[in-house]
Every structure is written in C-alpha cells, then in structure tokens.
Design a protein around this motif. Structure first.
Motif, PDB file in Angstrom:
ATOM      1  N   ALA A 145      94.516  -0.916  30.534  1.00 19.08           N
ATOM      2  CA  ALA A 145      95.024   0.208  31.334  1.00 19.08           C
ATOM      3  C   ALA A 145      94.494   0.187  32.761  1.00 19.08           C
ATOM      4  N   GLU A 146      93.394  -0.483  33.001  1.00 15.05           N
ATOM      5  CA  GLU A 146      92.828  -0.548  34.357  1.00 15.05           C
ATOM      6  C   GLU A 146      93.843  -1.076  35.367  1.00 15.05           C
ATOM      7  N   ALA A 147      94.749  -1.951  34.918  1.00 15.10           N
ATOM      8  CA  ALA A 147      95.736  -2.527  35.843  1.00 15.10           C
ATOM      9  C   ALA A 147      96.627  -1.454  36.449  1.00 15.10           C
ATOM     10  N   LEU A 188     106.474   2.018  38.672  1.00 17.66           N
ATOM     11  CA  LEU A 188     106.267   1.177  37.498  1.00 17.66           C
ATOM     12  C   LEU A 188     105.937   1.988  36.254  1.00 17.66           C
ATOM     13  N   PHE A 189     105.492   3.232  36.440  1.00 17.29           N
ATOM     14  CA  PHE A 189     105.290   4.108  35.287  1.00 17.29           C
ATOM     15  C   PHE A 189     106.621   4.372  34.596  1.00 17.29           C
ATOM     16  N   LEU A 215     104.015  -7.212  36.304  1.00 17.40           N
ATOM     17  CA  LEU A 215     104.098  -7.021  34.853  1.00 17.40           C
ATOM     18  C   LEU A 215     102.770  -6.578  34.266  1.00 17.40           C
ATOM     19  N   ASP A 216     101.654  -6.975  34.869  1.00 12.70           N
ATOM     20  CA  ASP A 216     100.352  -6.521  34.376  1.00 12.70           C
ATOM     21  C   ASP A 216     100.198  -5.010  34.535  1.00 12.70           C
ATOM     22  N   VAL A 217     100.759  -4.472  35.611  1.00 13.18           N
ATOM     23  CA  VAL A 217     100.706  -3.023  35.803  1.00 13.18           C
ATOM     24  C   VAL A 217     101.536  -2.321  34.740  1.00 13.18           C
ATOM     25  N   ILE A 218     102.701  -2.847  34.441  1.00 13.04           N
ATOM     26  CA  ILE A 218     103.533  -2.249  33.392  1.00 13.04           C
ATOM     27  C   ILE A 218     102.811  -2.301  32.046  1.00 13.04           C
ATOM     28  N   SER A 223      99.581   0.673  27.727  1.00 11.40           N
ATOM     29  CA  SER A 223      98.328   1.035  27.056  1.00 11.40           C
ATOM     30  C   SER A 223      97.888   2.439  27.439  1.00 11.40           C
ATOM     31  N   LEU A 224      97.958   2.756  28.729  1.00 10.80           N
ATOM     32  CA  LEU A 224      97.493   4.056  29.195  1.00 10.80           C
ATOM     33  C   LEU A 224      98.320   5.177  28.577  1.00 10.80           C
ATOM     34  N   ARG A 225      99.619   5.033  28.619  1.00 13.24           N
ATOM     35  CA  ARG A 225     100.498   6.068  28.075  1.00 13.24           C
ATOM     36  C   ARG A 225     100.242   6.276  26.582  1.00 13.24           C
ATOM     37  N   SER A 226     100.079   5.192  25.858  1.00 13.72           N
ATOM     38  CA  SER A 226      99.865   5.303  24.416  1.00 13.72           C
ATOM     39  C   SER A 226      98.532   5.977  24.113  1.00 13.72           C
TER      40      SER A 226
END
Length: 254
Positions: A145-147, A188-189, A215-218, A223-226
């Motif tokens: 999620a850091e990305a 990208l969110f 793509l790493d940000v996506i 991960s962050l959203r989940s």
C-alpha cells in the motif's frame, strides 16, 4: 385477475442494499436511496450534475429519500464473481473514467494524503489487535500500500467506482451510479477500485483510459482499499472473506 396480478408484480419492492448508514430500494424503474446523512446526498446530487458521463436522472428529493430513475443496461460486473462483459466494455469504462478525470474538479475538499495514511494505520492496527487477519498478510499488504501513499494531482474522482456501479449495454457505458463519495482525489484510486477483484481486466481498462498509469500505484490502492474496508464490511453485515472479495485480494499480494 391478470390485471390485478400484474399490478401486484409492478408494486414489488426490492431491497438492493441496506445497512445502518443507508438503504437503497427498487420499485419498478425507480430507485429510492434513503440516507440519514444529507451531506452525502448533497454530494451525490451535485456530483451527478457536474459529471461529464451518463448518470441516473433525479426524479425527486424529499429528505431523507432521493428518487432516481433506473439506468438502462446491466452492471459491468460484481466483486467476487467473474465478469462476462467484453474487453471493449471494460475499455469503455476506462474511457469514461478518463472523461471524468479530465473534467473540472468539484469545489469541495477530498481526502488528503495524511488522512488516507492515518486511516490505513488505524485499520491495520484494528485488524491485528482483533486477530481478524494473520500478521504477515497485514504487514505485506501494508508495504504494498505504500506505493499509493504519494502526492497526487487532485482530479474529479467518483470515489467508489466499483464494477457494480458502472452500467453497460453491449460495449457501451450507459451510466455510473452512487456518487456520494465523489470529490477531488487520485485518478488511479478510481482505476484501482474499478478493477478490484478483477485484476485480469486492468489492461483493458488502461487501454480505454488512454494514458500511462503506474501499475504499482494501482496495486498499492488494491491493498490499501481492501485493508481499510474490512472492518466496515464486517460491522455492516457484509463478508470480506467471500471468494474473490477483499481478503482474497490481499492474499493475492503474497
């Protein structure tokens, strides 16, 4: 008798979704959204008026109820279920997202980077303190999620662009629903939420979007959203452990 039976069928009420915060009912071709927080409804109505993509027509509003006309077509897909929509339909969804992101941003504030990071930390602490998920699963996805936790240029985002909120007819987008989370945010969110649980469709969405994306940000937003959604889902009667849903998204990062 047939006329009476037909009238009864037309009068049936379908509960689309219901939890402690809000409920959506369908009566024929009308959706009734009931929300005690009128600020969310204010955002939804204003965002739909501003959006450059098709949205449901507002029929009437009498707080706490907002009545919307049904959109033609069907949902692009559902989280936890394979999507039968074509690659062209997914690309059209990407194109619609790009059209939205290129439009003037709403005047109200969106979530800041600090707010996103603070919420993520709090949810990870809760998941671990309550033994909801294994430590390695949370830790690994917190790193992924850091990305997503980097500065972004705010654009007009839907804020909850789930696959079930995009309606299609064949290969065309007929509309986008549920705008209560709309506001300035990371483009990208939106793309990440659209493809959450449908990672195999990301290339189609990006092709339709028509711009280079990180793509790493996506993946970071997946991960962050989940991670941040699991407590809310559990507390409101949903199952993030269902096949293909949030916990499976996290497991796919291992």
């Amino acid at each position: 008798m047939a006329d009476v039976q037909g009238a009864r069928e037309e009068a049936e009420v379908e509960v689309v979704v219901a939890h402690r915060e809000r409920a959506t009912l369908r009566v024929g071709e009308v959706f009734l959204k009931i929300d005690a927080d009128q600020a969310r409804t204010d955002v939804e109505v204003e965002a739909m008026a501003m959006a450059p993509v098709p949205t449901p027509r507002v029929l009437w509003r009498k707080p706490p109820v907002l009545a919307l006309a049904a959109l033609p077509g069907t949902a692009l897909g559902r989280l936890g279920e394979p999507s039968t929509a074509s690659a062209a339909a997914w690309a059209a969804a990407g194109a619609a997202a790009r059209m939205l992101h290129d439009a003037p941003s709403p005047p109200w504030a969106g979530r800041s980077l600090d707010q996103v990071a603070s919420r993520l930390d709090g949810e990870c602490e809760w998941l671990l303190a309550n033994g909801v998920l294994p430590t390695d699963l949370v830790t690994r996805n917190r790193r992924v999620a850091e990305a997503a936790l980097r500065w972004w240029t705010p654009v007009f985002t839907h804020g909850d662009l789930q696959v079930a909120h995009v309606f299609i007819d064949g290969d065309e987008v007929t509309g986008v629903i549920d705008w209560s989370e709309a506001g300035p945010g990371d483009a990208l969110f939106d793309l990440a939420i659209l493809t959450l649980g449908h990672q195999e469709r990301l290339s189609d969405v990006v092709a339709g979007y028509g711009a280079d994306v990180d793509l790493d940000v996506i993946r970071g937003w997946w991960s962050l959203r989940s991670l941040e959604a699991i407590r809310w889902l559990i507390e409101h009667g949903f199952d993030p452990f269902a096949p293909g849903c949030e916990v499976d998204v996290l497991r796919s990062r291992l």
